[in-house]
Design an enzyme around this catalytic site. Structure first.
Site, PDB file in Angstrom:
ATOM      1  N   ARG A  64       0.832  -1.203   0.000  1.00  0.00           N
ATOM      2  CA  ARG A  64       0.000   0.000   0.000  1.00  0.00           C
ATOM      3  C   ARG A  64       0.868   1.256   0.000  1.00  0.00           C
ATOM      4  NH1 ARG A  64      -3.536   2.660   4.419  1.00  0.00           N
ATOM      5  NH2 ARG A  64      -4.968   3.889   3.161  1.00  0.00           N
ATOM      6  N   HIS A  68       0.774   4.331  -2.632  1.00  0.00           N
ATOM      7  CA  HIS A  68       0.566   5.728  -2.224  1.00  0.00           C
ATOM      8  C   HIS A  68       1.742   6.606  -2.626  1.00  0.00           C
ATOM      9  CE1 HIS A  68      -2.927   5.538   0.874  1.00  0.00           C
ATOM     10  NE2 HIS A  68      -3.104   4.660  -0.076  1.00  0.00           N
ATOM     11  N   ASN A  96      -3.545   8.916   4.074  1.00  0.00           N
ATOM     12  CA  ASN A  96      -2.442   8.085   4.581  1.00  0.00           C
ATOM     13  C   ASN A  96      -3.053   7.048   5.517  1.00  0.00           C
ATOM     14  OD1 ASN A  96      -2.738   8.883   7.242  1.00  0.00           O
ATOM     15  ND2 ASN A  96      -0.877  10.063   7.318  1.00  0.00           N
ATOM     16  N   HIS A 194      -5.805  -5.929  -2.800  1.00  0.00           N
ATOM     17  CA  HIS A 194      -6.648  -6.060  -1.604  1.00  0.00           C
ATOM     18  C   HIS A 194      -6.869  -7.527  -1.224  1.00  0.00           C
ATOM     19  CE1 HIS A 194      -8.424  -1.705  -1.951  1.00  0.00           C
ATOM     20  NE2 HIS A 194      -7.159  -1.720  -1.579  1.00  0.00           N
TER      21      HIS A 194
HETATM   22  C1  HEM Z   1      -8.363   1.376  -6.577  1.00  0.00           C
HETATM   23  C2  HEM Z   1      -8.362   2.272  -5.630  1.00  0.00           C
HETATM   24  C3  HEM Z   1      -8.012   1.957  -4.212  1.00  0.00           C
HETATM   25  C4  HEM Z   1      -8.704   2.370  -3.128  1.00  0.00           C
HETATM   26  C5  HEM Z   1      -9.933   3.248  -3.122  1.00  0.00           C
HETATM   27  C6  HEM Z   1      -8.037   1.824  -1.968  1.00  0.00           C
HETATM   28  C7  HEM Z   1      -8.440   2.051  -0.664  1.00  0.00           C
HETATM   29  C8  HEM Z   1      -7.891   1.435   0.446  1.00  0.00           C
HETATM   30  C9  HEM Z   1      -8.327   1.644   1.798  1.00  0.00           C
HETATM   31  C10 HEM Z   1      -9.425   2.617   2.240  1.00  0.00           C
HETATM   32  C11 HEM Z   1      -7.605   0.820   2.592  1.00  0.00           C
HETATM   33  C12 HEM Z   1      -7.750   0.629   4.103  1.00  0.00           C
HETATM   34  C13 HEM Z   1      -7.027   1.680   4.888  1.00  0.00           C
HETATM   35  C14 HEM Z   1      -7.332   1.538   6.360  1.00  0.00           C
HETATM   36  O1  HEM Z   1      -8.470   1.801   6.746  1.00  0.00           O
HETATM   37  O2  HEM Z   1      -6.443   1.136   7.133  1.00  0.00           O
HETATM   38  C15 HEM Z   1      -6.701   0.097   1.751  1.00  0.00           C
HETATM   39  C16 HEM Z   1      -5.800  -0.839   2.172  1.00  0.00           C
HETATM   40  C17 HEM Z   1      -4.898  -1.469   1.349  1.00  0.00           C
HETATM   41  N1  HEM Z   1      -4.701  -1.220   0.015  1.00  0.00           N
HETATM   42 FE1  HEM Z   1      -5.879  -0.139  -1.180  1.00  0.00          FE
HETATM   43  N2  HEM Z   1      -6.989   1.073  -2.373  1.00  0.00           N
HETATM   44  C18 HEM Z   1      -6.918   1.130  -3.737  1.00  0.00           C
HETATM   45  C19 HEM Z   1      -5.957   0.557  -4.541  1.00  0.00           C
HETATM   46  C20 HEM Z   1      -4.891  -0.173  -4.075  1.00  0.00           C
HETATM   47  C21 HEM Z   1      -3.767  -0.595  -4.862  1.00  0.00           C
HETATM   48  C22 HEM Z   1      -3.548  -0.231  -6.322  1.00  0.00           C
HETATM   49  C23 HEM Z   1      -2.968  -1.325  -4.054  1.00  0.00           C
HETATM   50  C24 HEM Z   1      -1.658  -1.992  -4.377  1.00  0.00           C
HETATM   51  C25 HEM Z   1      -1.391  -2.575  -5.509  1.00  0.00           C
HETATM   52  C26 HEM Z   1      -3.602  -1.369  -2.760  1.00  0.00           C
HETATM   53  C27 HEM Z   1      -3.135  -2.062  -1.670  1.00  0.00           C
HETATM   54  C28 HEM Z   1      -3.691  -2.030  -0.415  1.00  0.00           C
HETATM   55  C29 HEM Z   1      -3.244  -2.881   0.676  1.00  0.00           C
HETATM   56  C30 HEM Z   1      -2.184  -3.961   0.589  1.00  0.00           C
HETATM   57  C31 HEM Z   1      -3.979  -2.505   1.799  1.00  0.00           C
HETATM   58  C32 HEM Z   1      -3.861  -3.077   3.217  1.00  0.00           C
HETATM   59  C33 HEM Z   1      -2.871  -2.254   4.011  1.00  0.00           C
HETATM   60  C34 HEM Z   1      -2.554  -2.800   5.381  1.00  0.00           C
HETATM   61  O3  HEM Z   1      -2.850  -3.960   5.668  1.00  0.00           O
HETATM   62  O4  HEM Z   1      -1.960  -2.041   6.150  1.00  0.00           O
HETATM   63  N3  HEM Z   1      -4.751  -0.634  -2.800  1.00  0.00           N
HETATM   64  N4  HEM Z   1      -6.897   0.507   0.428  1.00  0.00           N
HETATM   65  C1  LIG Z   2       1.400   6.792   9.694  1.00  0.00           C
HETATM   66  C2  LIG Z   2       1.156   8.238   9.840  1.00  0.00           C
HETATM   67  O1  LIG Z   2       2.031   9.039   9.632  1.00  0.00           O
HETATM   68  N1  LIG Z   2      -0.095   8.582  10.173  1.00  0.00           N
HETATM   69  C3  LIG Z   2      -0.529   9.954  10.300  1.00  0.00           C
HETATM   70  C4  LIG Z   2      -1.649  10.227   9.318  1.00  0.00           C
HETATM   71  O2  LIG Z   2      -2.167  11.514   9.469  1.00  0.00           O
HETATM   72  C5  LIG Z   2      -2.701  11.784  10.754  1.00  0.00           C
HETATM   73  C6  LIG Z   2      -3.282  13.174  10.724  1.00  0.00           C
HETATM   74  O3  LIG Z   2      -4.153  13.326   9.663  1.00  0.00           O
HETATM   75  C7  LIG Z   2      -1.602  11.642  11.818  1.00  0.00           C
HETATM   76  O4  LIG Z   2      -2.127  11.843  13.087  1.00  0.00           O
HETATM   77  C8  LIG Z   2      -0.988  10.238  11.719  1.00  0.00           C
HETATM   78  O5  LIG Z   2       0.107  10.127  12.593  1.00  0.00           O
END
Ligand code: HEM
Ligand SMILES: CC(=O)N[C@H]1CO[C@H](CO)[C@@H](O)[C@@H]1O
Ligand SMILES: *[C@@H]1O[C@H](CO)[C@@H](O)[C@H](O)[C@H]1NC(C)=O
Ligand SMILES: *[C@@H]1O[C@H](CO)[C@@H](O)[C@H](O)[C@H]1NC(C)=O
Ligand SMILES: *[C@@H]1O[C@H](CO)[C@@H](O)[C@H](O)[C@H]1NC(C)=O
Ligand SMILES: *[C@@H]1O[C@H](CO)[C@@H](O)[C@H](O)[C@H]1NC(C)=O
Ligand SMILES: *[C@@H]1O[C@H](CO)[C@@H](O)[C@H](O)[C@H]1NC(C)=O
Ligand SMILES: *[C@@H]1O[C@H](CO)[C@@H](O)[C@H](O)[C@H]1NC(C)=O
Ligand SMILES: *[C@@H]1O[C@H](CO)[C@@H](O)[C@H](O)[C@H]1NC(C)=O
Length: 329
Positions: A64, A68, A96, A194
């Site tokens: 992720r 980003h 983030n 995902h």
């Molecule tokens: C298509 C649009 C995308 C959207 C709207 C999106 C949105 C999100 C959101 C909202 C989360 C959860 C964040 C949280 O609440 O902690 C997430 C997690 C994640 N996303 Fe996406 N994402 C997108 C595309 C991608 C792409 C292109 C990748 C990588 C190739 C990716 C890889 C991941 C991974 C691996 C996680 C899990 C992170 C973790 O376990 O810490 N995403 N994404």
């Molecule tokens: C991982 C990280 O840097 N998280 C930051 C994301 O942004 C919020 C504020 O919007 C910070 O409080 C977090 O530390």
């Protein structure tokens, strides 16, 4: 006669010039550090292996983070820069949303600096570490052409403007990817990322509790699954986490596409992949597929493309000494 040739020469020159300019943006090479840091790939792999073997969730975290990074000012490690009193960096933007794994990159960078001082960019380290992390948990591997430089700018607002949020529909997602020269296929393939990782409840609260402002949930979600999600995410617990690919969030597989056709895609952006004919066809072709090999190949190809977005090369940017801090000078 001659007067006719000159404009032709000029236009040929212009075409060649443009082609060369484009080639420069793409001129990363796998052997970039062959002479200056021959053991780079081994150093990176060893550190990443140590972390990911111990905590597989770091693979999702790095994947992720790389996404980003690349979607905001290109793959220039701007996502790693910490805010200063003068600047709110990408790390402190809303999207983030809980990026994690910074300590893995810091550890890799420290190990690389020990052997190859001031030589390898943080952007290359993030690209390599992501590939290795995904490989360690049994996902696909892909070549990582190198030679990226690190950016000197990181602006929180740019993360908000460039990263698609989880409530985007198919049209909006396609546009967000097209803005990075990524195709509809890249969208459906990379969304397959995902298949691993977690989401915080805060990312789905509206979808399951108050979708249209009347205490309802998104009808595109399976009602039984909504009950499960509500149990995992009771209203005050916005910091709880849920798996994005239930029961399979640690294994890199095609099960993500199965969840979509069961109306269990966690975000609207996941569910939206059913709403476009091309993405829908791709999803369906991977349902009940016993082999992940075609998805793995597609994912590898799309990751190579993502890793080349707007990279800085040559004299642009710098080799950051510490990944979270822009060099002084
Ligand atoms: C298509 C649009 C995308 C959207 C709207 C999106 C949105 C999100 C959101 C909202 C989360 C959860 C964040 C949280 O609440 O902690 C997430 C997690 C994640 N996303 Fe996406 N994402 C997108 C595309 C991608 C792409 C292109 C990748 C990588 C190739 C990716 C890889 C991941 C991974 C691996 C996680 C899990 C992170 C973790 O376990 O810490 N995403 N994404
Ligand atoms: C991982 C990280 O840097 N998280 C930051 C994301 O942004 C919020 C504020 O919007 C910070 O409080 C977090 O530390
Ligand atoms: C922050 O901004 C102030 C005032 O503009 C300036 O004096 C200072 O040098 C800046 N600090 C950094 C670390 O850039
Ligand atoms: C997607 O969202 C945009 C912006 O809200 C809207 O204009 C458009 O009609 C939506 N498209 C679809 C297919 O729902
Ligand atoms: C997309 O491609 C065009 C044409 O090659 C180029 O000018 C533009 O900078 C690219 N955009 C990104 C985000 O890579
Ligand atoms: C649901 O959304 C509406 C409209 O945005 C808002 O007024 C209401 O307070 C929300 N309810 C809850 C429980 O958040
Ligand atoms: C969620 O986590 C954030 C950041 O750690 C914290 O500021 C906030 O108070 C937490 N919220 C709840 C309801 O626990
Ligand atoms: C997909 O389309 C259906 C019906 O056309 C619509 O109800 C639903 O909201 C759409 N889902 C997304 C995520 O755009
Ligand atoms: C890319 O091309 C530029 C200009 O020719 C050059 O300075 C730079 O070193 C090249 N980068 C790589 C990674 O080969």
């Amino acid at each position: 006669m001659a007067t006719n040739v000159i404009p032709k020469l000029v236009s040929t020159f212009v075409v060649v010039f443009i082609l060369v300019q484009q080639a420069n943006a793409q001129n990363l090479t796998e052997g970039y550090y062959k002479k200056t840091c021959p053991s780079l790939e081994k150093i990176v792999y060893d550190v990443v292996y140590r972390y990911v073997h111990h905590v597989p969730g770091f693979a999702a975290a790095l994947l992720r983070m790389h996404f980003h990074d690349c979607f905001v000012r290109g793959c220039d490690a701007s996502v790693l820069i910490k805010s200063t009193p003068n600047n709110t960096a990408e790390r402190d933007s809303i999207p983030n949303a809980s990026l994690r794994g910074f300590e893995v990159i810091d550890a890799v960078k420290a190990a690389v600096e020990k052997k190859c001082r001031r030589t390898v960019s943080c952007a290359d380290i993030l690209a390599l570490s992501t590939r290795d992390a995904v490989t360690v948990i049994g996902g696909p591997s892909w070549p990582v052409p190198l030679g990226r430089k690190d950016g000197r700018i990181s602006v929180a607002l740019e993360a908000l403007l460039n990263l698609p949020p989880p409530f985007f529909n198919a049209t909006q997602l396609i546009a967000a990817f097209a803005a990075k020269n990524l195709t509809v296929k890249d969208l459906v393939v990379l969304s397959g990322g995902h298949t691993i990782g977690i989401s915080h409840c805060s990312s789905i609260t509206t979808r399951i509790y108050n979708f249209t402002g009347i205490g309802d949930f998104d009808p595109a979600l399976d009602p039984a699954y909504v009950r499960t999600l509500k149990r995992l995410c009771p209203p005050p617990k916005v910091n709880n986490t849920v798996e994005m690919d239930p029961k399979s969030s640690k294994s890199f597989d095609v099960n993500y596409y199965n969840t979509l056709v069961q109306n269990k895609g966690l975000f609207q952006s996941d569910a939206a992949l059913l709403n476009n004919s091309e993405t829908n066809a791709y999803v369906r072709s991977h349902v009940a597929s016993s082999s992940a090999s075609s998805f793995f190949k597609d994912f590898a190809d799309s990751m190579v493309k993502m890793g080349k977005i707007e990279v800085l090369t040559g004299s642009a940017g710098e080799i950051r000494l510490k990944c979270s801090v822009i060099n002084k000078n």
